[in-house]
Design a protein around this motif. Structure first.
Motif, PDB file in Angstrom:
ATOM      1  N   ALA A 266       0.838  -1.204   0.000  1.00 39.11           N
ATOM      2  CA  ALA A 266       0.000   0.000   0.000  1.00 39.11           C
ATOM      3  C   ALA A 266       0.875   1.256   0.000  1.00 39.11           C
ATOM      4  O   ALA A 266       0.596   2.224  -0.708  1.00 39.11           O
ATOM      5  N   ASP A 284      -4.434   8.727  -1.705  1.00 39.47           N
ATOM      6  CA  ASP A 284      -5.166   7.967  -0.685  1.00 39.47           C
ATOM      7  C   ASP A 284      -5.960   6.833  -1.320  1.00 39.47           C
ATOM      8  O   ASP A 284      -5.994   5.713  -0.796  1.00 39.47           O
ATOM      9  N   ASN A 288      -5.119   3.175   0.257  1.00 41.90           N
ATOM     10  CA  ASN A 288      -6.210   2.534   0.989  1.00 41.90           C
ATOM     11  C   ASN A 288      -7.141   1.765   0.058  1.00 41.90           C
ATOM     12  O   ASN A 288      -7.745   0.764   0.463  1.00 41.90           O
ATOM     13  N   LEU A 291      -5.827  -1.712  -0.274  1.00 42.01           N
ATOM     14  CA  LEU A 291      -6.138  -2.541   0.895  1.00 42.01           C
ATOM     15  C   LEU A 291      -7.605  -2.964   0.901  1.00 42.01           C
ATOM     16  O   LEU A 291      -7.935  -4.093   1.293  1.00 42.01           O
ATOM     17  N   ARG A 292      -8.474  -2.074   0.436  1.00 40.09           N
ATOM     18  CA  ARG A 292      -9.887  -2.444   0.337  1.00 40.09           C
ATOM     19  C   ARG A 292     -10.081  -3.543  -0.708  1.00 40.09           C
ATOM     20  O   ARG A 292     -10.859  -4.478  -0.501  1.00 40.09           O
ATOM     21  N   GLY A 297     -10.851  -3.682   4.014  1.00 40.13           N
ATOM     22  CA  GLY A 297     -11.465  -2.385   4.285  1.00 40.13           C
ATOM     23  C   GLY A 297     -11.948  -2.228   5.713  1.00 40.13           C
ATOM     24  O   GLY A 297     -11.912  -1.114   6.266  1.00 40.13           O
ATOM     25  N   LEU A 300      -9.253  -0.657   8.224  1.00 36.02           N
ATOM     26  CA  LEU A 300      -8.690   0.682   8.008  1.00 36.02           C
ATOM     27  C   LEU A 300      -9.307   1.652   9.001  1.00 36.02           C
ATOM     28  O   LEU A 300     -10.513   1.608   9.255  1.00 36.02           O
ATOM     29  N   ARG A 303      -6.772   8.000   7.031  1.00 35.14           N
ATOM     30  CA  ARG A 303      -6.266   8.389   5.717  1.00 35.14           C
ATOM     31  C   ARG A 303      -4.815   7.901   5.540  1.00 35.14           C
ATOM     32  O   ARG A 303      -4.191   7.394   6.467  1.00 35.14           O
ATOM     33  N   THR A 304      -4.262   8.176   4.357  1.00 37.11           N
ATOM     34  CA  THR A 304      -2.891   7.755   4.047  1.00 37.11           C
ATOM     35  C   THR A 304      -1.851   8.705   4.631  1.00 37.11           C
ATOM     36  O   THR A 304      -0.740   8.271   4.950  1.00 37.11           O
ATOM     37  N   PRO A 336      -0.295   4.435   5.329  1.00 44.04           N
ATOM     38  CA  PRO A 336      -1.483   3.582   5.365  1.00 44.04           C
ATOM     39  C   PRO A 336      -1.299   2.501   6.429  1.00 44.04           C
ATOM     40  O   PRO A 336      -0.197   1.976   6.612  1.00 44.04           O
ATOM     41  N   LEU A 338      -3.034  -0.936   8.813  1.00 49.54           N
ATOM     42  CA  LEU A 338      -4.003  -2.009   9.036  1.00 49.54           C
ATOM     43  C   LEU A 338      -4.080  -2.285  10.529  1.00 49.54           C
ATOM     44  O   LEU A 338      -3.047  -2.397  11.198  1.00 49.54           O
ATOM     45  N   ARG A 347       1.797  -0.489  10.561  1.00 47.75           N
ATOM     46  CA  ARG A 347       1.917   0.853   9.979  1.00 47.75           C
ATOM     47  C   ARG A 347       3.373   1.304  10.028  1.00 47.75           C
ATOM     48  O   ARG A 347       4.023   1.201  11.063  1.00 47.75           O
TER      49      ARG A 347
END
Length: 395
Positions: A266, A284, A288, A291-292, A297, A300, A303-304, A336, A338, A347
């Motif tokens: 990501a 973003d 993200n 990852l979704r 999703g 999360l 934001r990034t 980003p 998780l 992160r």
């Protein structure tokens, strides 16, 4: 290394031009960071408000409490310094009296969006317009600001190095917190140290707080199984940076390794887009959004990224819904994350400069899982940690 006098003069001229373009008669500056940005004068307002009234074509006036008047008079771009007595004051001698006199006769008054309700009530009859003029000026950094931010980022890297060197299976949070002192000493030794505009935090979010990135660890927390997020978060002489890394003090499970790899991917997708002209919202969506697409999703939480400057969090905002578009010499974070219940948080964060044709990461601590898996016993580190715990009464 410091911002030069001429730059503060130019910043005030740019603000005056912005006031003119906004068709305002005057703009009232009240935020501490805004006054520091415009004047370069370090101060601490505590409960006493400070004001700068900026008109497009006439002199700049500063209103401060009497005990700060002479200090603020050192500002290189203020034409007049007025003073009120104190907070509170006898009738006729307080900040509100001085403020009403300052804005008398103005019909179109602009104010900062951060204006406090206490001040807003005093000038409510003017129906002031909240306009982020200074926030816009601060988005793109000068060469001297980039140098200051580069220096701050080097200390953020140093903080992360100290965290990783102090970590072992069972290390206590207080041992990680204590690493910040060494970083601050380096800042004092190597720079024109500004004690009011310098702060250092080194910390590690243990796996138990993995789904609470803004939770607060206990100083007695111990780092054991699972992913831990190390944070080196600081402001050095007025300019901010951060470095964050997910690390392990036991061998990560296959699931942990997979989540770590997805977090890195990501980040890579975000980095691939960083260059002038790219909308922050697009970055973003790339990070993200990936990852979704991987079905994550629900894990999360944010934001990034965000911007850096005088603040650790400021524009541009690397987020869907953000109107910001990258320009050369903007600073952003790429982070980003998780956050998976029962597993932990994943992160990394870096302080990143937008260059003419891409980006430069100003924080450079290793990011790969091999460098961040810490299995050595570290007997001497454990002994030093025991002494730290004993000194503060942590078992």
């Amino acid at each position: 290394m410091a911002i030069q006098k001429q730059e503060f003069i130019e910043r005030m001229k740019r603000l005056q031009a912005s006031v003119r373009l906004s068709e305002l008669e005057a703009f009232l500056v009240t935020a501490q960071d805004s006054i520091f940005y415009l004047t370069g004068v370090t101060y601490s307002p505590l409960e006493r408000p400070f004001f700068i009234l900026v008109r497009p074509d006439t002199g700049v006036v500063l209103l401060a409490p009497t005990l700060d008047r002479d200090h603020l008079a050192s500002a290189p771009n203020v034409d007049e310094v007025r003073a009120y007595w104190d907070y509170p004051s006898p009738p006729g001698l307080g900040w509100s009296d001085g403020l009403l006199e300052l804005v008398a006769g103005i019909r179109l008054l602009g104010v900062e969006p951060s204006l406090t309700q206490e001040i807003a009530q005093v000038i409510s009859a003017w129906q002031p317009q909240a306009v982020p003029l200074i926030e816009r000026l601060r988005l793109v950094k000068s060469a001297d600001e980039v140098a200051m931010l580069r220096q701050a980022a080097s200390y953020a890297d140093l903080g992360m190095q100290k965290i990783i060197q102090a970590a072992y299976y069972g290390v206590s949070e207080i041992e990680i917190f204590s690493q910040g002192r060494a970083v601050q000493i380096q800042i004092i030794k190597e720079t024109e140290f500004d004690p009011l505009n310098t702060s250092v935090l080194t910390a590690a979010w243990p796996a138990r707080l993995g789904t609470q990135p803004h939770g607060v660890p206990s100083i007695a927390d111990r780092l054991k199984d699972g992913p831990h997020i190390g944070l080196s978060f600081l402001r050095a002489n007025g300019y901010a940076a951060e470095c964050e890394r997910t690390f392990f003090v036991t061998s990560p499970s296959q699931n942990m390794s997979e989540m770590f790899t997805l977090m890195l991917e990501a980040r890579n997708r975000a980095f691939a887009l960083i260059r002038p002209g790219v909308p922050c919202a697009e970055i973003d969506r790339a990070a993200n959004g990936f990852l979704r697409q991987e079905g994550l999703g629900d894990y999360l939480l944010h934001r990034t990224g965000h911007g850096f400057g005088l603040g650790n969090h400021e524009g541009p905002w690397v987020a869907e819904g953000s109107p910001d578009v990258l320009e050369e010499n903007m600073l952003i974070s790429v982070e980003p994350g998780l956050y998976i219940p029962g597993l932990g948080g994943f992160r990394h964060s870096d302080t990143v400069l937008v260059t003419s044709d891409g980006y430069e990461s100003l924080t450079r601590y290793p990011t790969e899982i091999e460098a961040l898996t810490l299995l050595a016993r570290r007997s001497m580190t454990r002994l030093r940690g025991a002494l730290v715990r004993k000194a503060v009464g942590v078992a």
